[in-house]
Design an enzyme around this catalytic site. Structure first.
Site, PDB file in Angstrom:
ATOM      1  N   GLU A   1      -9.033  -7.085   1.033  1.00  0.00           N
ATOM      2  CA  GLU A   1      -9.148  -5.895   0.191  1.00  0.00           C
ATOM      3  C   GLU A   1      -9.943  -4.801   0.898  1.00  0.00           C
ATOM      4  OE1 GLU A   1     -10.548  -7.346  -3.621  1.00  0.00           O
ATOM      5  OE2 GLU A   1      -8.581  -8.247  -4.033  1.00  0.00           O
TER       6      GLU A   1
ATOM      7  N   CYS B   1      -1.993  -8.173   0.984  1.00  0.00           N
ATOM      8  CA  CYS B   1      -1.798  -9.477   0.354  1.00  0.00           C
ATOM      9  C   CYS B   1      -1.810 -10.611   1.384  1.00  0.00           C
ATOM     10  CB  CYS B   1      -0.468  -9.507  -0.382  1.00  0.00           C
ATOM     11  SG  CYS B   1      -0.433  -8.543  -1.904  1.00  0.00           S
TER      12      CYS B   1
ATOM     13  N   GLU C   1       0.352 -12.990   1.697  1.00  0.00           N
ATOM     14  CA  GLU C   1       1.689 -13.205   2.265  1.00  0.00           C
ATOM     15  C   GLU C   1       1.933 -12.243   3.426  1.00  0.00           C
ATOM     16  OE1 GLU C   1       0.814 -12.785  -0.870  1.00  0.00           O
ATOM     17  OE2 GLU C   1       2.128 -13.835  -2.268  1.00  0.00           O
TER      18      GLU C   1
HETATM   19  N1  THU Z   1      -2.558 -10.929  -4.040  1.00  0.00           N
HETATM   20  C1  THU Z   1      -2.069 -11.590  -2.961  1.00  0.00           C
HETATM   21  O1  THU Z   1      -2.689 -11.609  -1.893  1.00  0.00           O
HETATM   22  N2  THU Z   1      -0.888 -12.238  -3.094  1.00  0.00           N
HETATM   23  C2  THU Z   1      -0.217 -12.379  -4.256  1.00  0.00           C
HETATM   24  O2  THU Z   1       0.818 -13.051  -4.269  1.00  0.00           O
HETATM   25  C3  THU Z   1      -0.706 -11.728  -5.483  1.00  0.00           C
HETATM   26  C4  THU Z   1      -1.861 -10.821  -5.308  1.00  0.00           C
HETATM   27  C5  THU Z   1      -3.886 -10.279  -3.922  1.00  0.00           C
HETATM   28  C6  THU Z   1      -3.896  -8.788  -3.796  1.00  0.00           C
HETATM   29  C7  THU Z   1      -5.296  -8.465  -4.266  1.00  0.00           C
HETATM   30  O3  THU Z   1      -6.200  -8.602  -3.184  1.00  0.00           O
HETATM   31  C8  THU Z   1      -5.615  -9.548  -5.281  1.00  0.00           C
HETATM   32  O4  THU Z   1      -4.666 -10.585  -5.047  1.00  0.00           O
HETATM   33  C9  THU Z   1      -5.517  -9.097  -6.729  1.00  0.00           C
HETATM   34  O5  THU Z   1      -4.319  -8.442  -6.978  1.00  0.00           O
END
Ligand code: THU
Length: 130
Positions: free
Chosen positions: A41, A50, A52
């Site tokens: 983040e 994310c 992924e």
């Molecule tokens: N997030 C992911 O990394 N992958 C997902 O499949 C869903 C959401 C993260 C993005 C952000 O840092 C946090 O989860 C909250 O949305």
């Protein structure tokens, strides 16, 4: 290497001070290698990435191009669903039948596929006018 263990381990490294929601992802490439990613983040919220996306970037940086299996884990009430953007990113490098396991840290797993996560996916064929 076990995808579940790899995703669990990398999740611990997630940088998620704003959401406090750590996510880990692990992918297996066609060559059998495992690549991992976690969410990263940023204080400028839209700049966060994310789990992924991180795993896909690591795979591409290594020279691999094809995902044959994926695993995503988070401390969520239900197995964490990938966001829309990550569904599209996964579908760039994985066929519709590629298995994706969505998991909670409590041990609940939901098994799906890239095609089921992104029905009606936009692909290169949609730019074909001939
Ligand atoms: N997030 C992911 O990394 N992958 C997902 O499949 C869903 C959401 C993260 C993005 C952000 O840092 C946090 O989860 C909250 O949305």
């Amino acid at each position: 290497m076990d995808l579940k263990e790899a995703a669990q381990a990398v999740r611990e490294n997630a940088y998620a001070p704003y959401s406090n929601f750590k996510v880990g992802a692990a992918l297996r490439s066609a060559e059998g290698h495992v690549f991992v990613g976690c969410n990263v983040e940023n204080v400028a919220y839209p700049e966060g990435t994310c789990a992924e996306a991180g795993a896909i970037a690591a795979m591409i940086a290594s020279g691999a191009r094809k995902i044959v299996e994926a695993y995503v884990i988070a401390d969520s009430p239900d197995p964490v669903p990938p966001c829309g953007g990550c569904r599209q990113k996964l579908s760039e490098f994985a066929g519709r039948d590629v298995p994706v396991t969505l998991a909670t840290t409590d041990g609940t797993e939901f098994k799906t596929t890239v095609g089921d996560l992104l029905p009606g996916a936009f692909d290169a064929g949609h730019m074909d006018r001939t």
